[in-house]
Design a protein around this motif. Structure first.
Motif, PDB file in Angstrom:
ATOM      1  N   ASP A  93       0.878  -1.169   0.000  1.00  0.00           N
ATOM      2  CA  ASP A  93       0.000   0.000   0.000  1.00  0.00           C
ATOM      3  C   ASP A  93       0.917   1.220   0.000  1.00  0.00           C
ATOM      4  O   ASP A  93       1.278   1.762   1.044  1.00  0.00           O
ATOM      5  CB  ASP A  93      -0.904  -0.006   1.235  1.00  0.00           C
ATOM      6  N   GLU A  95       0.759   4.366  -0.772  1.00  0.00           N
ATOM      7  CA  GLU A  95       0.397   5.667  -0.202  1.00  0.00           C
ATOM      8  C   GLU A  95       0.550   5.656   1.314  1.00  0.00           C
ATOM      9  O   GLU A  95       1.085   6.600   1.903  1.00  0.00           O
ATOM     10  CB  GLU A  95      -1.028   6.042  -0.616  1.00  0.00           C
ATOM     11  N   ARG A  96       0.096   4.589   1.936  1.00  0.00           N
ATOM     12  CA  ARG A  96       0.272   4.505   3.383  1.00  0.00           C
ATOM     13  C   ARG A  96       1.745   4.320   3.749  1.00  0.00           C
ATOM     14  O   ARG A  96       2.213   4.841   4.767  1.00  0.00           O
ATOM     15  CB  ARG A  96      -0.597   3.392   3.966  1.00  0.00           C
ATOM     16  N   HIS A 216      -0.285   7.965  -7.368  1.00  0.00           N
ATOM     17  CA  HIS A 216       0.083   8.214  -5.971  1.00  0.00           C
ATOM     18  C   HIS A 216      -0.173   9.679  -5.632  1.00  0.00           C
ATOM     19  O   HIS A 216       0.434  10.585  -6.217  1.00  0.00           O
ATOM     20  CB  HIS A 216       1.551   7.869  -5.770  1.00  0.00           C
ATOM     21  N   TYR A 217      -1.062   9.903  -4.676  1.00  0.00           N
ATOM     22  CA  TYR A 217      -1.463  11.272  -4.342  1.00  0.00           C
ATOM     23  C   TYR A 217      -0.281  12.102  -3.849  1.00  0.00           C
ATOM     24  O   TYR A 217      -0.034  13.216  -4.324  1.00  0.00           O
ATOM     25  CB  TYR A 217      -2.560  11.251  -3.273  1.00  0.00           C
ATOM     26  N   SER A 253      -9.046   8.814  -7.030  1.00  0.00           N
ATOM     27  CA  SER A 253      -7.593   8.933  -6.886  1.00  0.00           C
ATOM     28  C   SER A 253      -7.186  10.162  -6.068  1.00  0.00           C
ATOM     29  O   SER A 253      -6.046  10.270  -5.631  1.00  0.00           O
ATOM     30  CB  SER A 253      -6.940   9.033  -8.262  1.00  0.00           C
ATOM     31  N   ALA A 294     -13.505   8.188  -3.108  1.00  0.00           N
ATOM     32  CA  ALA A 294     -12.428   7.699  -2.250  1.00  0.00           C
ATOM     33  C   ALA A 294     -12.964   7.280  -0.884  1.00  0.00           C
ATOM     34  O   ALA A 294     -12.589   6.236  -0.347  1.00  0.00           O
ATOM     35  CB  ALA A 294     -11.357   8.773  -2.094  1.00  0.00           C
ATOM     36  N   THR A 297     -14.666   3.806  -0.658  1.00  0.00           N
ATOM     37  CA  THR A 297     -13.831   2.609  -0.700  1.00  0.00           C
ATOM     38  C   THR A 297     -12.774   2.567   0.393  1.00  0.00           C
ATOM     39  O   THR A 297     -12.360   1.490   0.810  1.00  0.00           O
ATOM     40  CB  THR A 297     -13.127   2.494  -2.073  1.00  0.00           C
ATOM     41  N   ASP A 298     -12.320   3.745   0.855  1.00  0.00           N
ATOM     42  CA  ASP A 298     -11.231   3.796   1.831  1.00  0.00           C
ATOM     43  C   ASP A 298     -11.304   5.112   2.595  1.00  0.00           C
ATOM     44  O   ASP A 298     -10.611   6.074   2.270  1.00  0.00           O
ATOM     45  CB  ASP A 298      -9.884   3.676   1.106  1.00  0.00           C
ATOM     46  N   ARG A 301      -8.039   6.970   3.625  1.00  0.00           N
ATOM     47  CA  ARG A 301      -6.977   7.069   2.634  1.00  0.00           C
ATOM     48  C   ARG A 301      -6.166   8.344   2.802  1.00  0.00           C
ATOM     49  O   ARG A 301      -6.719   9.434   2.950  1.00  0.00           O
ATOM     50  CB  ARG A 301      -7.574   7.036   1.230  1.00  0.00           C
ATOM     51  N   LEU A 304      -7.122  12.195   1.473  1.00  0.00           N
ATOM     52  CA  LEU A 304      -8.551  12.519   1.426  1.00  0.00           C
ATOM     53  C   LEU A 304      -8.857  13.760   2.252  1.00  0.00           C
ATOM     54  O   LEU A 304      -9.572  14.663   1.796  1.00  0.00           O
ATOM     55  CB  LEU A 304      -9.383  11.328   1.901  1.00  0.00           C
TER      56      LEU A 304
END
Length: 370
Positions: A93, A95-96, A216-217, A253, A294, A297-298, A301, A304
């Motif tokens: 994951d 982004e995390r 990837h944000y 995204s 977003a 689903t998560d 995230r 966000l």
């Protein structure tokens, strides 16, 4: 807010925003017609259950997962193992992984005894290596300081450049230890920004990132800074990058934030009309759809909450008070995000001033009894 806290909000790389905080003064909220008195607006916000400035967290854009908070508390007490377990547990994951690496890198830049123990216990651990690379980049930016170039000493610049050169070596090592991980390359964006990589070299770095994590944000958020006029690009290059990325990314995204950020970074007017054009309304609407997708689903995230902060701000400027208040409710309590963080120590007060005006305008428009 120290220079180290800046990047965390942007990329989960907590340092540089203080260094790039010298964007133009953003005072449009002061130009709205007949704003309520501050006490009256604050009382309205309080009645709606919103928190006062002294209860706003200025170090994060959203609450951290409990496991991460525990890991950070552990490293500050000298114990690296919970951090290592948390980072390993994130897996792919990305982004995390980038977000937690940024948090740990910030802690290590301040005091790295625990990271030295981790490195001694696991010399070839790619997780320890990427935290080390992050921390060295953060240390470099902290050495530079947050002032404009003309107010930064030669000694500061020399230390900054030497430390970034060291970071490049550490980034290369972290990348070699975990070839699939985009995090080392994302970290290098801040080296590119600090050392002034030419555009062609930045393009090569960007290709390494997008080959591993195309949407990837945090990476996009950081790269946009490189392309801004105040750093290595221009207004045209920044908007071109932002608009292309937003158009190509799937809904959810969070990359619809990029045109909003590009607008914020390059807007020097005090006229709110610039924020209510059909183009800006469409950008905000796209952001609302992106945030909803977003969240479905998560909800936790990374990125966000940062998009929600921007949406709240621009909805406020567009007099869309009910929609703005909805976003404010979702982020209230945490203010380390654009546009508030550019106000430094006044971030919480600035956030509350804008939010309170929104709350008051919403309450005034709602019929009594509702």
């Amino acid at each position: 807010m120290t220079t180290l806290l800046w990047i965390l909000g942007i990329l989960a790389l907590p340092v540089v925003i203080a260094a790039v905080r010298f964007t133009g003064a953003f005072v449009k909220e002061l130009f709205s017609p007949s704003p309520p008195g501050p006490d009256e607006a604050a009382q309205t916000a309080e009645r709606l259950g919103l928190l006062p400035a002294e209860r706003q967290d200025t170090e994060h854009p959203a609450p951290l997962p409990d496991e991460w908070s525990a890991a950070l508390a552990a490293v500050r007490g000298g114990d690296w193992q919970p951090a290592a377990e948390s980072l390993r547990g994130i897996g792919r994951d990305w982004e995390r992984r980038s977000t937690l690496t940024g948090l740990l890198g910030t802690a290590a830049a301040e005091e790295d005894t625990w990271l030295l123990k981790w490195e001694a216990a696991r010399p070839e651990d790619p997780d320890a290596a990427v935290v080390r690379a992050q921390s060295t980049v953060y240390l470099a930016w902290d050495l530079r300081g947050s002032l404009r170039a003309e107010n930064t000493t030669r000694e500061q610049f020399d230390g900054f450049h030497r430390t970034l050169a060291t970071a490049r070596e550490e980034i290369a090592r972290a990348a070699a230890l975990n070839p699939d991980d985009p995090t080392p390359y994302i970290t290098e964006i801040w080296v590119a920004l600090g050392l002034g990589y030419p555009h062609a070299e930045m393009d090569k770095l960007w290709a390494e990132i997008t080959a591993r994590a195309p949407y990837h944000y945090g990476a996009h958020h950081a790269a946009l800074q490189y392309w801004c006029a105040k750093w290595r690009g221009s207004k045209e290059l920044a908007f071109g990058f932002a608009e292309r990325a937003a158009a190509e990314a799937p809904v959810g995204s969070l990359l619809t934030s990029l045109p909003l950020i590009a607008h914020f970074e390059h807007d020097r007017s005090t006229d709110v009309a610039a924020d209510g054009t059909p183009e800006m309304v469409a950008r905000v609407d796209a952001g609302l759809a992106d945030a909803a997708a977003a969240a479905a689903t998560d909800p936790g995230r990374p990125g966000l909450a940062q998009l929600r902060h921007l949406l709240a701000f621009y909805l406020h400027l567009q007099d869309r008070h009910e929609a703005a208040l909805e976003q404010f409710r979702l982020v209230d309590g945490y203010v380390d995000a654009l546009p508030w963080r550019y106000r430094g120590d006044e971030a919480a007060a600035y956030y509350c001033r804008v939010r309170n005006e929104t709350a008051h305008a919403y309450a005034a428009a709602v019929p009594r009894g509702h």
